[in-house]
Design an enzyme around this catalytic site. Structure first.
Site, PDB file in Angstrom:
ATOM      1  CB  SER A  91      11.757  23.072  -0.504  1.00 13.79           C
ATOM      2  OG  SER A  91      11.698  22.483   0.776  1.00 13.79           O
ATOM      3  CB  SER A  92      13.646  18.303   1.178  1.00 18.37           C
ATOM      4  OG  SER A  92      15.031  18.404   0.956  1.00 18.37           O
ATOM      5  CG  ASN A  93       9.771  20.658   3.371  1.00 16.15           C
ATOM      6  OD1 ASN A  93      10.489  19.698   3.646  1.00 16.15           O
ATOM      7  ND2 ASN A  93       9.654  21.714   4.164  1.00 16.15           N
ATOM      8  CG  HIS A 101      26.440  24.445  -4.519  1.00 16.09           C
ATOM      9  ND1 HIS A 101      25.350  24.194  -3.711  1.00 16.09           N
ATOM     10  CD2 HIS A 101      27.510  24.636  -3.691  1.00 16.09           C
ATOM     11  CE1 HIS A 101      25.732  24.244  -2.441  1.00 16.09           C
ATOM     12  NE2 HIS A 101      27.037  24.512  -2.392  1.00 16.09           N
ATOM     13  CG  ASN A 156      22.224  22.909  -0.995  1.00 17.49           C
ATOM     14  OD1 ASN A 156      23.284  22.304  -0.894  1.00 17.49           O
ATOM     15  ND2 ASN A 156      21.186  22.685  -0.214  1.00 17.49           N
ATOM     16  CG  ASP A 157      24.034  27.785  -4.327  1.00 15.16           C
ATOM     17  OD1 ASP A 157      23.153  27.927  -3.457  1.00 15.16           O
ATOM     18  OD2 ASP A 157      25.232  28.061  -4.140  1.00 15.16           O
ATOM     19  CE  LYS A 175       0.615 -32.973   2.607  1.00 14.42           C
ATOM     20  NZ  LYS A 175       0.513 -31.578   2.210  1.00 14.42           N
ATOM     21  CD  GLU A 184       0.520 -23.562   0.986  1.00  9.82           C
ATOM     22  OE1 GLU A 184       1.775 -23.552   0.982  1.00  9.82           O
ATOM     23  OE2 GLU A 184      -0.151 -24.593   1.164  1.00  9.82           O
ATOM     24  CB  SER A 191       5.864 -33.465   2.443  1.00 15.07           C
ATOM     25  OG  SER A 191       6.264 -34.018   3.683  1.00 15.07           O
ATOM     26  CG  ASN A 207       1.859 -29.009   0.115  1.00 11.36           C
ATOM     27  OD1 ASN A 207       1.075 -29.939   0.283  1.00 11.36           O
ATOM     28  ND2 ASN A 207       2.995 -28.905   0.781  1.00 11.36           N
ATOM     29  CB  THR A 226     -23.837 -20.540   1.182  1.00 14.31           C
ATOM     30  OG1 THR A 226     -24.856 -21.497   1.501  1.00 14.31           O
ATOM     31  CG2 THR A 226     -24.062 -20.057  -0.243  1.00 14.31           C
ATOM     32  CG  HIS A 227     -23.295 -20.258   5.853  1.00 18.16           C
ATOM     33  ND1 HIS A 227     -23.199 -19.236   6.765  1.00 18.16           N
ATOM     34  CD2 HIS A 227     -24.354 -19.951   5.047  1.00 18.16           C
ATOM     35  CE1 HIS A 227     -24.161 -18.364   6.543  1.00 18.16           C
ATOM     36  NE2 HIS A 227     -24.870 -18.761   5.511  1.00 18.16           N
TER      37      HIS A 227
END
Length: 467
Positions: A137-139, A127, A129-130, A322, A329, A316, A324, A185-186
């Site tokens: 438990s599902s929990n 069975h 459940n049984d 071309k 990406e 492209s 890429n 940098t920057h």
């Protein structure tokens, strides 16, 4: 072809179920109730549910809850599900009851059908459940299965993929150890570094990713199994919790441990949030690394052109020739998905009230997807991009020597303000720093000799002690 059905029943009445389905009434109700995304549980999650059921059947046999015939039949059925033989019989949508009860019952029903068939000659019925769900438990089952699946994915998929990518970067760092290039940098010219130093930094980021994942594992691998409905362990025999978790760890080879507090373990899913947060943090590093690589590989004639990224496909439909940086990406897009998944996981974690979180299925689906994406993209990056990157040594050296920031070593000789004057003069008049220094009279007035100027402006001496 017309679908044939059989009649199954549960506590709510009769249900028509496809005649060849291993699942029964409760699964069919969930299929009909949740026609939402078409996205079902991840393969690893199905296997983890079966691992929990197998461990429970073993523990229930030892503790006298199940007879030997039923226990062994359930275990054998679980092994087949773990192997992926019956994935098609787990049709329930991810967007279902928030506790995962539908998928727990799906597992119970499939295993009960398989076990009953194996015991048919003995006239023994199993069975859902049984027997399959005995002492559970599902929990506690469903969140435990999520943590098992995630732990497995982190340990056996993601960390090895990180190792693979980190090694690829480390090999390139060694190859590029003497390739001098301009630092930035920057996004502006800065003092020189080597390409090897930059790639060594990328490798370190991936090594830190391994540390971050490993740091989260103790919480991810802690499971609530044995708490049953609300954390009290109702309907479990004495010693069940510890034994089933021990067996689960033995079966999987994973560092699974029992929850230190079963009430916290069922009410919260913060271990999953922590793991997802680590992936989000790592994703930011991946975006940065891939952006760096595509900047350095930009061109071929009008960009930086310091490295050549392997050509993989035409870039492209209108511009012939071309190509890429497609892996960069794809990687960035995958990272954006991971970052978005983390938002969903974090929000779902807030859906816990009192003794249970009810946002678990979507947390599982998103976190397992994030791990899969990050593991796959790590290997793709290594194999299709990093291993094939070549340094454009002359171009990199040219840009390093063209940077006005190489004036920096002159600070110690003529002072910051005089050095700044030289840098600005060289940019304005489109000449080298050496030419600007001479033009402004610093050699003529004895501030520095030309020999010392050449030594100070040698970019190979500016890369520092950290190789």
């Amino acid at each position: 072809m017309t679908q044939e059905y059989r009649i199954e029943h549960d506590t709510m009445g009769e249900v028509k179920v496809p005649v060849d389905a291993l699942y029964r009434a409760q699964t069919q109700r969930a299929v009909e109730n949740f026609p939402i995304s078409g996205k079902t549980l991840e393969r690893e999650h199905i296997a983890a549910l079966a691992q929990v059921k197998k461990a429970a059947a073993r523990a229930n046999l030892e503790l006298g809850v199940l007879d030997e015939d039923r226990s062994l039949a359930i275990q054998a059925a679980a092994d087949e599900v773990i192997a992926g033989k019956y994935d098609a019989h787990f049709p329930i949508d991810v967007f279902q009851t928030g506790s995962g009860t539908s998928s727990n019952m799906n597992t119970n029903e499939v295993l009960a059908s398989l076990a009953s068939k194996a015991l048919e000659s003995k006239g023994i019925d199993v069975h859902p459940n049984d027997h399959v769900n005995a002492s559970q438990s599902s929990n506690d089952v469903f969140p435990t299965s999520v943590h098992v699946a995630v732990t497995n994915a982190l340990v056996n998929e993601l960390v090895p993929a990180f190792e693979y990518l980190a090694t690829a970067f480390e090999e390139k760092a060694a190859e590029f150890v003497d390739v001098v290039k301009s630092g930035r940098t920057h996004l502006m010219d800065a003092t020189p570094v080597t390409l090897g130093q930059e790639f060594g930094g990328y490798a370190a980021s991936i090594r830190y990713a391994i540390e971050r994942v490993n740091a989260s594992l103790p919480r991810v691998a802690e499971v609530p199994q044995g708490g049953t409905a609300v954390g009290t362990g109702i309907n479990t025999p004495t010693g069940f919790s510890a034994r089933v978790v021990e067996l689960l760890a033995e079966q999987t080879g994973l560092p699974i441990t029992e929850a230190r507090n079963h009430f916290e373990a069922q009410a919260n899913r913060t271990g999953l949030v922590e793991a997802s947060g680590q992936l989000r943090t790592i994703a930011y590093d991946y975006v940065k690394i891939n952006n760096d690589l595509r900047w350095m590989g930009s061109g071929p004639n009008t960009g930086l052109g310091e490295i050549a990224i392997p050509d993989l496909q035409p870039g492209s439909s209108i511009m012939p020739g071309k190509v890429n940086p497609v892996i960069c990406e794809a990687s960035i897009q995958a990272m954006h998905q991971i970052i978005g998944n983390d938002t969903t996981i974090a929000l779902a974690s807030t859906n816990g009230q009192f003794e249970l979180n009810v946002g678990i299925p979507v947390m599982a689906a998103n976190l397992l997807e994030s791990i899969r994406l990050m593991a796959n993209i790590s290997r793709v990056m290594a194999d299709k991009m990093v291993k094939g990157i070549e340094a454009n040594t002359e171009r990199a050296r040219f840009l390093a020597e063209a940077s006005p920031s190489i004036v920096t070593p002159l600070n110690k000789v003529i002072g910051y303000e005089a050095a700044a004057k030289i840098a600005k003069y060289s940019v304005k008049n489109k000449m080298t720093v050496k030419e600007a220094t001479i033009a402004l009279g610093f050699v003529e007035n004895g501030s520095i000799t030309e020999a010392d100027l050449d030594k100070a402006l040698d970019v190979t001496t500016m890369i520092g002690e950290y190789k």
